[in-house]
Write an enzyme that holds these catalytic residues in place. Structure first.
Site, PDB file in Angstrom:
ATOM      1  N   SER A  22      24.101  48.819  40.067  1.00 20.77           N
ATOM      2  CA  SER A  22      24.575  49.277  41.375  1.00 20.77           C
ATOM      3  C   SER A  22      23.407  49.698  42.275  1.00 20.77           C
ATOM      4  CB  SER A  22      25.519  50.468  41.189  1.00 20.77           C
ATOM      5  OG  SER A  22      25.791  51.049  42.444  1.00 20.77           O
ATOM      6  N   SER A  24      23.973  51.572  44.894  1.00 24.42           N
ATOM      7  CA  SER A  24      24.380  52.800  45.589  1.00 24.42           C
ATOM      8  C   SER A  24      23.471  53.997  45.291  1.00 24.42           C
ATOM      9  CB  SER A  24      25.841  53.119  45.266  1.00 24.42           C
ATOM     10  OG  SER A  24      26.658  52.109  45.802  1.00 24.42           O
ATOM     11  N   LYS A  73      39.057  50.552  41.463  1.00 25.59           N
ATOM     12  CA  LYS A  73      39.414  50.815  42.873  1.00 25.59           C
ATOM     13  C   LYS A  73      40.919  50.989  43.097  1.00 25.59           C
ATOM     14  CE  LYS A  73      35.674  48.784  45.533  1.00 25.59           C
ATOM     15  NZ  LYS A  73      35.355  47.784  46.553  1.00 25.59           N
ATOM     16  N   ALA A 135      42.916  37.777  49.475  1.00 21.80           N
ATOM     17  CA  ALA A 135      43.836  38.835  49.925  1.00 21.80           C
ATOM     18  C   ALA A 135      43.815  40.011  48.951  1.00 21.80           C
ATOM     19  CB  ALA A 135      45.252  38.273  50.064  1.00 21.80           C
ATOM     20  N   GLY A 136      42.665  40.242  48.313  1.00 22.26           N
ATOM     21  CA  GLY A 136      42.530  41.361  47.384  1.00 22.26           C
ATOM     22  C   GLY A 136      42.199  42.648  48.124  1.00 22.26           C
ATOM     23  N   GLY A 137      41.658  43.622  47.403  1.00 16.52           N
ATOM     24  CA  GLY A 137      41.406  44.937  47.978  1.00 16.52           C
ATOM     25  C   GLY A 137      40.431  44.886  49.148  1.00 16.52           C
ATOM     26  N   ALA A 138      39.322  44.164  48.992  1.00 12.88           N
ATOM     27  CA  ALA A 138      38.332  44.103  50.078  1.00 12.88           C
ATOM     28  C   ALA A 138      38.936  43.396  51.287  1.00 12.88           C
ATOM     29  CB  ALA A 138      37.076  43.383  49.604  1.00 12.88           C
ATOM     30  N   TYR A 234      27.041  39.748  47.820  1.00 11.53           N
ATOM     31  CA  TYR A 234      25.638  40.032  48.162  1.00 11.53           C
ATOM     32  C   TYR A 234      24.669  39.551  47.082  1.00 11.53           C
ATOM     33  CZ  TYR A 234      27.143  44.184  45.606  1.00 11.53           C
ATOM     34  OH  TYR A 234      27.699  45.026  44.683  1.00 11.53           O
ATOM     35  N   GLY A 255      26.743  39.662  52.246  1.00 15.49           N
ATOM     36  CA  GLY A 255      27.422  40.930  52.000  1.00 15.49           C
ATOM     37  C   GLY A 255      26.520  42.151  51.912  1.00 15.49           C
TER      38      GLY A 255
HETATM   39  P1  NAP Z   1      40.086  41.865  44.101  1.00 15.04           P
HETATM   40  O1  NAP Z   1      40.904  42.960  44.671  1.00 15.04           O
HETATM   41  O2  NAP Z   1      40.156  41.578  42.643  1.00 15.04           O
HETATM   42  O3  NAP Z   1      40.481  40.525  44.912  1.00 15.04           O
HETATM   43  C1  NAP Z   1      39.922  39.284  44.563  1.00 15.04           C
HETATM   44  C2  NAP Z   1      40.419  38.210  45.509  1.00 15.04           C
HETATM   45  O4  NAP Z   1      39.756  36.993  45.190  1.00 15.04           O
HETATM   46  C3  NAP Z   1      41.922  37.919  45.395  1.00 15.04           C
HETATM   47  O5  NAP Z   1      42.385  37.462  46.643  1.00 15.04           O
HETATM   48  C4  NAP Z   1      41.947  36.778  44.374  1.00 15.04           C
HETATM   49  O6  NAP Z   1      43.072  35.936  44.499  1.00 15.04           O
HETATM   50  C5  NAP Z   1      40.710  36.004  44.782  1.00 15.04           C
HETATM   51  N1  NAP Z   1      40.152  35.257  43.665  1.00 15.04           N
HETATM   52  C6  NAP Z   1      39.495  35.754  42.582  1.00 15.04           C
HETATM   53  N2  NAP Z   1      39.102  34.756  41.774  1.00 15.04           N
HETATM   54  C7  NAP Z   1      39.537  33.594  42.344  1.00 15.04           C
HETATM   55  C8  NAP Z   1      39.434  32.220  41.987  1.00 15.04           C
HETATM   56  N3  NAP Z   1      38.802  31.838  40.863  1.00 15.04           N
HETATM   57  N4  NAP Z   1      39.973  31.302  42.815  1.00 15.04           N
HETATM   58  C9  NAP Z   1      40.635  31.681  43.959  1.00 15.04           C
HETATM   59  N5  NAP Z   1      40.754  32.973  44.346  1.00 15.04           N
HETATM   60  C10 NAP Z   1      40.205  33.909  43.545  1.00 15.04           C
HETATM   61  O7  NAP Z   1      38.534  42.073  44.404  1.00 15.04           O
HETATM   62  P2  NAP Z   1      37.868  42.844  45.660  1.00 15.04           P
HETATM   63  O8  NAP Z   1      37.629  44.258  45.303  1.00 15.04           O
HETATM   64  O9  NAP Z   1      38.636  42.503  46.861  1.00 15.04           O
HETATM   65  O10 NAP Z   1      36.405  42.161  45.700  1.00 15.04           O
HETATM   66  C11 NAP Z   1      36.270  40.798  46.025  1.00 15.04           C
HETATM   67  C12 NAP Z   1      34.801  40.441  46.188  1.00 15.04           C
HETATM   68  O11 NAP Z   1      34.248  41.194  47.239  1.00 15.04           O
HETATM   69  C13 NAP Z   1      33.918  40.734  44.975  1.00 15.04           C
HETATM   70  O12 NAP Z   1      32.991  39.673  44.864  1.00 15.04           O
HETATM   71  C14 NAP Z   1      33.197  42.000  45.345  1.00 15.04           C
HETATM   72  O13 NAP Z   1      31.924  42.110  44.721  1.00 15.04           O
HETATM   73  C15 NAP Z   1      33.031  41.793  46.838  1.00 15.04           C
HETATM   74  N6  NAP Z   1      32.887  43.060  47.570  1.00 15.04           N
HETATM   75  C16 NAP Z   1      31.767  43.221  48.322  1.00 15.04           C
HETATM   76  C17 NAP Z   1      31.589  44.403  49.031  1.00 15.04           C
HETATM   77  C18 NAP Z   1      30.341  44.604  49.852  1.00 15.04           C
HETATM   78  O14 NAP Z   1      30.079  45.756  50.225  1.00 15.04           O
HETATM   79  N7  NAP Z   1      29.588  43.578  50.171  1.00 15.04           N
HETATM   80  C19 NAP Z   1      32.565  45.409  49.001  1.00 15.04           C
HETATM   81  C20 NAP Z   1      33.724  45.175  48.248  1.00 15.04           C
HETATM   82  C21 NAP Z   1      33.881  43.984  47.536  1.00 15.04           C
HETATM   83  P3  NAP Z   1      44.459  36.246  43.722  1.00 15.04           P
HETATM   84  O15 NAP Z   1      45.216  37.201  44.605  1.00 15.04           O
HETATM   85  O16 NAP Z   1      45.098  34.919  43.594  1.00 15.04           O
HETATM   86  O17 NAP Z   1      44.087  36.866  42.387  1.00 15.04           O
END
Ligand code: NAP
Length: 284
Positions: A22, A24, A73, A135-138, A234, A255
């Site tokens: 991390s 952070s 998260k 459409a996940g958390g981010a 990132y 990122g």
């Molecule tokens: P999350 O809640 O698990 O959501 C993941 C998303 O990606 C969902 O929409 C999921 O689709 C989709 N996905 C995952 N694997 C896939 C695949 N093989 N094919 C198609 N869709 C796929 O995760 P999150 O917390 O949102 O984080 C997502 C990404 O953002 C990570 O890489 C994380 O490191 C990055 N991130 C970056 C920052 C930053 O500050 N730069 C901050 C937060 C997150 P489904 O709904 O179908 O499962």
């Protein structure tokens, strides 16, 4: 370490697993040094079955606040006393602030992305059409932030369609005037919607190390030099997808700036102080 811990030292940290890579602790440590604050920021490796105990320890140890990362998260939500709108709407928490004995959850991811677009590219989203992949958390945090900041329309495409539908439904409840559309991943209409978007954002982990050859959407025929394409991954920087769309003329951003942005906003919630963008950005 150029500071001495004392009885006055205030403690923040991050809960995650894995946690050793991390950025952070470096980002927040640099901010404390820049502002001359007697604070420390500790990476805590928290296993899923220890999360509840770790959250209780924020109160019992007088920790000022923590960031929360993968895989906690969402699981952390029922353990908190209160959720800010940002966390409630996104269904995820990346920042917990202790106010007295109460623990309040926030999501600074979406506003962190907006801050990075402003600081890296001097770009606002006001009046812009946004296309989100994922459409996940981010994605949820980003969706609410861009619409609150005046985006004119939002498209959401996701592997699991019902999550894209749910996000669009939730946005409409709060912002009935924004045009919001969900779309099947790989739908024949997707290229057309992408072509008309101003800003396209990958919010999935596709292309993240170690799977650096993967790309979130196979077509790049829609890309023009009018597009801003953003990948919130990132590591690596740039992702393969960003390299390919940049070759077709798009403006791109990775990122790292969002990581700095969410950290700056969390730092403000923890300490009440503003830290200059570059202090944290230089540590990513
Ligand atoms: P999350 O809640 O698990 O959501 C993941 C998303 O990606 C969902 O929409 C999921 O689709 C989709 N996905 C995952 N694997 C896939 C695949 N093989 N094919 C198609 N869709 C796929 O995760 P999150 O917390 O949102 O984080 C997502 C990404 O953002 C990570 O890489 C994380 O490191 C990055 N991130 C970056 C920052 C930053 O500050 N730069 C901050 C937060 C997150 P489904 O709904 O179908 O499962």
């Amino acid at each position: 370490m150029d500071r001495t811990l004392s009885g006055e030292t205030k403690v923040c940290g991050i809960f995650g697993n894995p946690i050793r890579h991390s950025a952070s602790p470096r980002m927040h440590g640099a901010a404390y040094r820049a502002l001359g604050l007697n604070w420390v920021y500790v990476p805590f490796l928290v296993e899923p079955d220890s999360l509840a105990t770790a959250v209780k320890a924020i109160r019992s140890l007088g920790i000022m606040g923590v960031n929360v990362t993968i895989p906690h998260k969402e699981q952390v939500i029922p353990l908190l006393d209160e959720l800010d709108d940002s966390a409630h709407r996104s269904g995820s928490v990346n920042t917990i602030v202790r106010r007295g004995n109460r623990l309040i959850g926030y999501s600074t991811d979406g506003d962190g992305l907006l801050l990075s677009l402003k600081r890296e590219l001097n770009r606002d989203v006001l009046g812009q059409s946004i296309f989100l992949i994922g459409a996940g958390g981010a994605a949820r945090s980003i969706a609410f932030s861009v619409v609150a900041a005046g985006a004119s329309s939002l498209w959401v495409s996701n592997r699991t369609r019902f999550r894209a539908d749910a996000l669009c439904h939730d946005i409409r409840q709060v912002f009935p005037n924004c045009q919001v559309h969900a779309m099947d991943e790989g739908s024949p209409k997707m290229d057309d919607a992408l072509r008309h978007a101003d800003i396209v954002i990958n919010t999935t982990p596709i292309g993240m190390a170690p799977n650096v050859d993967a790309i979130p959407y196979s077509s790049i025929a829609w890309v023009t030099d009018k597009h801003l394409v953003c990948d919130i991954i990132y590591k690596p920087h740039p992702t393969r997808w960003l390299k390919e769309v940049a070759e077709r003329g798009a403006q791109t951003v990775g990122g790292a700036g969002m990581l700095a942005g969410q950290g700056i906003l969390a730092f403000h919630l923890f300490t009440g102080f503003e830290v200059p963008y570059d202090i944290m950005r230089n540590e990513v």
